[in-house]
Design a protein around this motif. Structure first.
Motif, PDB file in Angstrom:
ATOM      1  N   GLY A  75      61.638  15.456  -1.609  1.00  0.00           N
ATOM      2  CA  GLY A  75      61.209  15.837  -0.265  1.00  0.00           C
ATOM      3  C   GLY A  75      59.733  15.639  -0.017  1.00  0.00           C
ATOM      4  N   ASN A  76      59.092  14.740  -0.768  1.00  0.00           N
ATOM      5  CA  ASN A  76      57.637  14.595  -0.647  1.00  0.00           C
ATOM      6  C   ASN A  76      57.202  14.144   0.737  1.00  0.00           C
ATOM      7  N   LEU A  77      57.904  13.211   1.341  1.00  0.00           N
ATOM      8  CA  LEU A  77      57.478  12.699   2.644  1.00  0.00           C
ATOM      9  C   LEU A  77      57.517  13.797   3.705  1.00  0.00           C
ATOM     10  N   GLU A  78      58.608  14.561   3.730  1.00  0.00           N
ATOM     11  CA  GLU A  78      58.725  15.641   4.712  1.00  0.00           C
ATOM     12  C   GLU A  78      57.645  16.697   4.497  1.00  0.00           C
ATOM     13  N   ILE A  79      57.397  17.032   3.238  1.00  0.00           N
ATOM     14  CA  ILE A  79      56.395  18.059   2.918  1.00  0.00           C
ATOM     15  C   ILE A  79      55.002  17.613   3.332  1.00  0.00           C
ATOM     16  N   VAL A  80      54.659  16.366   3.000  1.00  0.00           N
ATOM     17  CA  VAL A  80      53.328  15.860   3.328  1.00  0.00           C
ATOM     18  C   VAL A  80      53.131  15.802   4.841  1.00  0.00           C
ATOM     19  N   ASN A  81      54.130  15.327   5.557  1.00  0.00           N
ATOM     20  CA  ASN A  81      53.986  15.229   7.020  1.00  0.00           C
ATOM     21  C   ASN A  81      53.726  16.586   7.660  1.00  0.00           C
ATOM     22  N   ARG A  82      54.460  17.617   7.215  1.00  0.00           N
ATOM     23  CA  ARG A  82      54.268  18.949   7.787  1.00  0.00           C
ATOM     24  C   ARG A  82      52.907  19.527   7.390  1.00  0.00           C
ATOM     25  N   ALA A  83      52.523  19.332   6.122  1.00  0.00           N
ATOM     26  CA  ALA A  83      51.256  19.893   5.641  1.00  0.00           C
ATOM     27  C   ALA A  83      50.076  19.299   6.391  1.00  0.00           C
ATOM     28  N   ILE A  84      50.106  17.991   6.627  1.00  0.00           N
ATOM     29  CA  ILE A  84      49.000  17.340   7.322  1.00  0.00           C
ATOM     30  C   ILE A  84      48.978  17.743   8.790  1.00  0.00           C
ATOM     31  N   VAL A 103      56.499  30.821  -4.050  1.00  0.00           N
ATOM     32  CA  VAL A 103      57.425  29.792  -4.532  1.00  0.00           C
ATOM     33  C   VAL A 103      58.485  29.584  -3.462  1.00  0.00           C
ATOM     34  N   ILE A 104      58.628  28.355  -3.031  1.00  0.00           N
ATOM     35  CA  ILE A 104      59.628  28.008  -2.018  1.00  0.00           C
ATOM     36  C   ILE A 104      60.860  27.470  -2.715  1.00  0.00           C
ATOM     37  N   GLU A 105      61.972  28.171  -2.573  1.00  0.00           N
ATOM     38  CA  GLU A 105      63.235  27.726  -3.165  1.00  0.00           C
ATOM     39  C   GLU A 105      63.860  26.720  -2.211  1.00  0.00           C
ATOM     40  N   SER A 106      63.604  25.450  -2.459  1.00  0.00           N
ATOM     41  CA  SER A 106      63.991  24.417  -1.499  1.00  0.00           C
ATOM     42  C   SER A 106      65.453  24.012  -1.616  1.00  0.00           C
ATOM     43  N   GLY A 107      66.083  24.308  -2.775  1.00  0.00           N
ATOM     44  CA  GLY A 107      67.438  23.818  -2.984  1.00  0.00           C
ATOM     45  C   GLY A 107      67.515  22.310  -2.961  1.00  0.00           C
ATOM     46  N   ASP A 108      66.409  21.643  -3.294  1.00  0.00           N
ATOM     47  CA  ASP A 108      66.309  20.180  -3.267  1.00  0.00           C
ATOM     48  C   ASP A 108      66.500  19.614  -1.866  1.00  0.00           C
ATOM     49  N   GLN A 109      66.222  20.410  -0.842  1.00  0.00           N
ATOM     50  CA  GLN A 109      66.329  19.959   0.544  1.00  0.00           C
ATOM     51  C   GLN A 109      64.919  19.805   1.111  1.00  0.00           C
ATOM     52  N   GLY A 110      64.492  18.559   1.317  1.00  0.00           N
ATOM     53  CA  GLY A 110      63.128  18.295   1.747  1.00  0.00           C
ATOM     54  C   GLY A 110      62.779  18.923   3.084  1.00  0.00           C
ATOM     55  N   ASN A 111      63.700  18.863   4.043  1.00  0.00           N
ATOM     56  CA  ASN A 111      63.399  19.421   5.369  1.00  0.00           C
ATOM     57  C   ASN A 111      63.241  20.936   5.319  1.00  0.00           C
ATOM     58  N   ALA A 112      64.093  21.587   4.516  1.00  0.00           N
ATOM     59  CA  ALA A 112      63.987  23.043   4.384  1.00  0.00           C
ATOM     60  C   ALA A 112      62.661  23.419   3.739  1.00  0.00           C
ATOM     61  N   ALA A 113      62.266  22.677   2.706  1.00  0.00           N
ATOM     62  CA  ALA A 113      60.982  22.953   2.052  1.00  0.00           C
ATOM     63  C   ALA A 113      59.823  22.732   3.014  1.00  0.00           C
ATOM     64  N   ALA A 114      59.897  21.645   3.793  1.00  0.00           N
ATOM     65  CA  ALA A 114      58.810  21.340   4.722  1.00  0.00           C
ATOM     66  C   ALA A 114      58.650  22.428   5.781  1.00  0.00           C
ATOM     67  N   ALA A 115      59.773  22.951   6.295  1.00  0.00           N
ATOM     68  CA  ALA A 115      59.702  24.014   7.308  1.00  0.00           C
ATOM     69  C   ALA A 115      59.079  25.282   6.731  1.00  0.00           C
ATOM     70  N   ALA A 116      59.453  25.620   5.482  1.00  0.00           N
ATOM     71  CA  ALA A 116      58.889  26.811   4.837  1.00  0.00           C
ATOM     72  C   ALA A 116      57.395  26.633   4.570  1.00  0.00           C
ATOM     73  N   ILE A 117      57.013  25.426   4.180  1.00  0.00           N
ATOM     74  CA  ILE A 117      55.593  25.152   3.932  1.00  0.00           C
ATOM     75  C   ILE A 117      54.788  25.271   5.222  1.00  0.00           C
ATOM     76  N   MET A 118      55.338  24.772   6.312  1.00  0.00           N
ATOM     77  CA  MET A 118      54.643  24.850   7.594  1.00  0.00           C
ATOM     78  C   MET A 118      54.357  26.308   7.967  1.00  0.00           C
ATOM     79  N   ARG A 119      55.367  27.167   7.746  1.00  0.00           N
ATOM     80  CA  ARG A 119      55.166  28.592   8.063  1.00  0.00           C
ATOM     81  C   ARG A 119      54.117  29.215   7.148  1.00  0.00           C
ATOM     82  N   ALA A 120      54.191  28.885   5.857  1.00  0.00           N
ATOM     83  CA  ALA A 120      53.244  29.481   4.901  1.00  0.00           C
ATOM     84  C   ALA A 120      51.817  29.036   5.184  1.00  0.00           C
ATOM     85  N   LEU A 121      51.605  27.767   5.486  1.00  0.00           N
ATOM     86  CA  LEU A 121      50.262  27.272   5.763  1.00  0.00           C
ATOM     87  C   LEU A 121      49.696  27.877   7.048  1.00  0.00           C
TER      88      LEU A 121
END
Length: 334
Positions: free
Chosen positions: A252-261, A219-237
């Motif tokens: 933060g959907n756009l930031e998350i999707v861009n990093r995931a892809i 679980v990524i505690e993003s604090g409603d910050q899209g960029n922070a969530a995206a960076a954590a997702i990039m590391r986890a993936l």
């Protein structure tokens, strides 16, 4: 049997002159007194003849985050539309923006509500400072919480989805789409938002009950910050190749999707998110997310105003329902 002004006055516990001022739109009556008179008139069967245009403007304070977030932009648009639609009922909503990370600042804004407004609509964290003030306000006026509720000891009407059921629906869809993949990342938003916690719980429960091969990898505690969530997702993936899905509870959907892809070129994770906005609609059309769970913020705004109008006797019939259905949207459904 003819309903008289005297009968309405007796039922309402006010003078006949007060009833006359309300029914004949002469003004100089408080919102609470007007409410008692209108409710009494309807209770006595006078309602079908009520064509009263109130003289006093009902002022609704709307406390929510600034509309930089696409969801809040649509919610703001909803209140603007509601102001136009309900103008004949003499009601207006006024937005005041809050920082959800600053509960003391929210509490100070709430201190001014009772003196300046007739109702409160709030989208805010359920932290002690906020709920203490809301309890005090609820003794004087109607309180409506949108999208995320307050605790049961805080009197309020809730407008929005059943967040636990929304989380279960997200889990059901994720479980069906995962195939042989086993790990899911949950982007958790704000732990102080009851709705976010309820979505998490529903998601976990349905996976445990029906899709035991799929588990929450983190679980990524993003604090409603899209960029922070995206960076954590990039590391986890990057670190865990078993992760094949992302459930974003919040923004933060756009930031998350861009990093995931970018990390999983040619084999992106299954992505389930919330709120059909221009951003998520585009992501759906591009095939970059799989499903969006929409709760219709424009309808939420309208329903909140309807509840306030019903409280003050400015609408007939039963109190409007607060639950807003969750609608799963796929690309082919656009």
């Amino acid at each position: 049997m003819r309903v008289t002004i005297a009968a309405i006055a007796r039922h309402a516990g006010v003078s006949r002159a007060t009833v006359d001022r309300v029914l004949n739109q002469r003004g100089d009556v408080s919102a609470d007194t007007e409410r008692v008179v209108l409710l009494s008139a309807r209770a006595l069967g006078f309602g079908h003849r009520l064509e009263v245009v109130p003289t006093r403007l009902l002022r609704i304070c709307v406390l929510m985050q600034a509309p930089a977030n696409p969801y809040y932009r649509l919610l703001a648009d909803g209140f603007t539309a509601a102001n136009r639609h309900f103008a004949p009922a003499r009601v207006a909503s006024y937005a005041s923006h809050i920082d959800v990370d600053e509960p003391a600042s929210i509490a100070r804004k709430l201190d001014r509500v009772a003196a300046e407004y007739d109702a409160l609509v709030i989208v805010a964290p359920a932290c002690p400072e906020v709920q203490d003030r809301v309890r005090e306000i609820a003794d004087r006026m109607p309180v409506v919480a949108i999208a995320t509720g307050l605790d049961r000891d805080t009197p309020h009407r809730y407008v929005g989805p059943d967040n636990y059921r929304a989380g279960r629906l997200a889990g059901e869809l994720m479980g069906r789409m995962m195939g042989p993949r086993t790990g899911v990342l949950v982007v958790g938003g704000l732990a102080s938002f009851m709705g976010h916690l309820q979505r998490r719980a529903g998601f976990r429960d349905v996976l445990a009950e029906s899709y035991a091969q799929v588990s929450v990898a983190g679980v990524i505690e993003s604090g409603d910050q899209g960029n922070a969530a995206a960076a954590a997702i990039m590391r986890a993936l990057r670190d865990d190749p078993a992760i094949g899905g992302i459930y974003n509870i919040t923004q933060g959907n756009l930031e998350i999707v861009n990093r995931a892809i970018a990390i999983r070129v040619g084999a992106r994770p299954i992505i389930v998110c919330h709120d059909l906005t221009p951003v998520t609609e585009q992501l759906l059309r591009q095939g970059r997310v799989d499903v969006v769970l929409d709760q219709d913020p424009v309808l939420e705004a309208r329903r909140a105003v309807e509840i306030v109008l019903h409280h003050y006797g400015r609408s007939e019939g039963d109190a409007p329902a607060g639950e807003i259905p969750i609608r799963p949207v796929f690309r082919e459904g656009l």
